[in-house]
Design a protein around this motif. Structure first.
Motif, PDB file in Angstrom:
ATOM      1  N   HIS A 247     -54.066  27.442  46.138  1.00 15.25           N
ATOM      2  CA  HIS A 247     -54.260  25.991  46.246  1.00 15.25           C
ATOM      3  C   HIS A 247     -54.123  25.318  44.893  1.00 15.25           C
ATOM      4  O   HIS A 247     -54.636  24.220  44.679  1.00 15.25           O
ATOM      5  CB  HIS A 247     -55.602  25.688  46.919  1.00 15.25           C
ATOM      6  N   CYS A 257     -50.904  20.908  52.798  1.00 12.22           N
ATOM      7  CA  CYS A 257     -51.493  22.250  52.781  1.00 12.22           C
ATOM      8  C   CYS A 257     -52.637  22.320  53.787  1.00 12.22           C
ATOM      9  O   CYS A 257     -53.194  21.307  54.196  1.00 12.22           O
ATOM     10  CB  CYS A 257     -52.004  22.554  51.377  1.00 12.22           C
ATOM     11  N   CYS A 259     -55.516  23.156  53.143  1.00 12.77           N
ATOM     12  CA  CYS A 259     -56.772  22.698  52.531  1.00 12.77           C
ATOM     13  C   CYS A 259     -56.892  21.177  52.571  1.00 12.77           C
ATOM     14  O   CYS A 259     -57.917  20.630  52.208  1.00 12.77           O
ATOM     15  CB  CYS A 259     -56.866  23.202  51.097  1.00 12.77           C
ATOM     16  N   CYS A 264     -49.668  22.242  47.226  1.00  9.10           N
ATOM     17  CA  CYS A 264     -50.227  23.539  46.825  1.00  9.10           C
ATOM     18  C   CYS A 264     -49.139  24.624  46.951  1.00  9.10           C
ATOM     19  O   CYS A 264     -48.204  24.479  47.732  1.00  9.10           O
ATOM     20  CB  CYS A 264     -51.373  23.962  47.740  1.00  9.10           C
TER      21      CYS A 264
HETATM   22 ZN   LIG Z   1     -54.109  23.868  49.466  1.00  8.29          ZN
END
Ligand SMILES: [Zn+2]
Length: 406
Positions: A247, A257, A259, A264
């Motif tokens: 990340h 991403c 996240c 990332c």
């Molecule tokens: Zn990420």
């Protein structure tokens, strides 16, 4: 007593040296312990006698290699001095293993996970039940399990044994220490999975006699991207970290991403990132939770047959990985990199982009690319890392408990 006397500390350190040399070399004769630890023969005698009395070590007779001569006495760990359990959490299964104090694997089983199920409750209930099953199957009292060593991808807080962020549960935290109540009394160790891989790789390379080995990195390729860095200090002590490589911001390419951030490394190089590029899906499309290997194999097959977009997807993934690794060697130093995980199946397709990404940095242009090897057996490496770290923890606790008990 509030302060430990210095003789007591020296005794603890010497005991630690003896146990560490047995971990490193296997069962040893008295003279060999003395040779490997640098301790005087009389000191070794005192320590081995103490550890025998504490039922930590045992004497074994080893037949001399020549046909004549008396059998040699060697010292080894008492296998029943304690047990450890390891738990490897992956997106589609959880693997449970049990080993004894000698490091021998006694049992292992896997339980499938429903990867669509992101709630922590069904997982934690299954986790406690599976550990009970592990102890029951080998008829071991829960109180004899001294360490439960758990690994997951993602971010962990090793101090409190909390899973902070994982691809499996997202930001829902899991407090493992709180899950195991009496009759369990095990110490809980929680590690990032790729940290364990880096640890195991460093030990393997050291055993293989690698010269001037200062650091090793392990890069895990799959649904998520993990990195572990193992470094030896001057005294040969190993310290391992798992930076948040997957990340790490790599590019302002707008690729969404898992996240929640954009750009990332994982958003390009994780399986869902490769799939998204191969099918020309907009980069801000919400990532697929799970991409079956069979699906990845199909894209890889097409890439190998010359399908341009599939080829490009793997190349872009390799590029993001290479650029990320170039930053790692710029920040640290040049070090061998072992690539592992299910994504190694596609290394032929990733390699060109990876080398290209690395070559873009001044560090690599001046000092050359880090040596890269492919080590596909990730599960074995994870287990080796679990065992070595858990056994070292058990050795440490054994010594401390013995001194406190005096
Ligand atoms: Zn990420």
């Amino acid at each position: 007593m509030l302060t430990k006397s210095s003789t007591e500390l020296v005794r603890q350190q010497n005991s630690a040296l003896v146990l560490a040399s047995l971990r490193r070399h296997g069962p040893l004769a008295h003279t060999d312990i003395s040779h490997h630890t640098g301790l005087a023969s009389a000191t070794v005698s005192v320590i081995t006698a103490e550890l025998e009395k504490a039922e930590v070590l045992e004497r074994r007779e080893q037949l001399a290699s020549a046909s004549r001569g008396r059998p040699r006495v060697i010292f080894g760990q008492r296998r029943d001095a304690g047990y450890l359990a390891t738990v490897r959490i992956s997106s589609d299964m959880v693997q449970y293993s049990l080993a004894d104090y000698g490091g021998t694997l006694l049992d292992r089983f896997e339980e499938p996970r429903n990867h669509a199920d992101t709630a922590t409750r069904p997982f934690t209930e299954a986790f406690v039940a599976a550990l009970d099953k592990l102890a029951d199957r080998s008829r071991i009292d829960r109180g004899q399990v001294l360490v439960v060593s758990i690994s997951s991808k993602g971010l962990v807080d090793p101090q409190t044994a909390r899973l902070v962020w994982s691809p499996v549960f997202g930001a829902q935290q899991v407090d493992f220490a709180a899950l195991l109540q009496p009759p369990w009394r095990a110490k809980i160790l929680l590690s990032n999975e790729t940290l364990l891989v880096a640890h195991a790789m460093a030990l393997r390379m050291e055993k293989a006699g690698a010269r001037d080995l200062q650091a090793v990195a392990a890069l895990s390729l799959g649904h998520s991207i993990g990195l572990g860095i193992a470094r030896f200090d001057r005294s040969g002590e190993l310290s391992v970290t798992a930076p948040n490589f997957g990340h790490m911001l790599n590019s302002s390419d707008g690729k969404l991403c898992r996240c929640g951030a954009q750009g990332c490394i994982e958003a390009s190089a994780g399986f869902y990132g490769i799939l998204r590029t191969a099918f020309e899906v907009p980069p801000d499309t919400i990532p697929a939770k799970f991409v079956p290997l069979a699906e990845m194999d199909k894209i890889a097959l097409r890439a190998r047959q010359g399908h341009r977009m599939s080829e490009y997807a793997f190349r872009q993934a390799g590029l993001a990985l290479g650029q990320g690794l170039s930053r790692v060697v710029s920040l640290y130093e040049n070090m061998p990199i072992a690539i592992t995980g299910p994504g190694t199946r596609y290394f032929d397709l990733l390699q060109r982009g990876l080398e290209e990404g690395l070559a873009q940095s001044q560090q690599v242009r001046l000092f050359g690319a880090p040596p890269i090897s492919v080590v596909p057996e990730e599960a074995t490496l994870v287990l080796e890392g679990h065992l070595d770290r858990a056994l070292a923890e058990m050795d440490h606790d054994v010594i401390v408990a013995r001194t406190v008990g005096d």
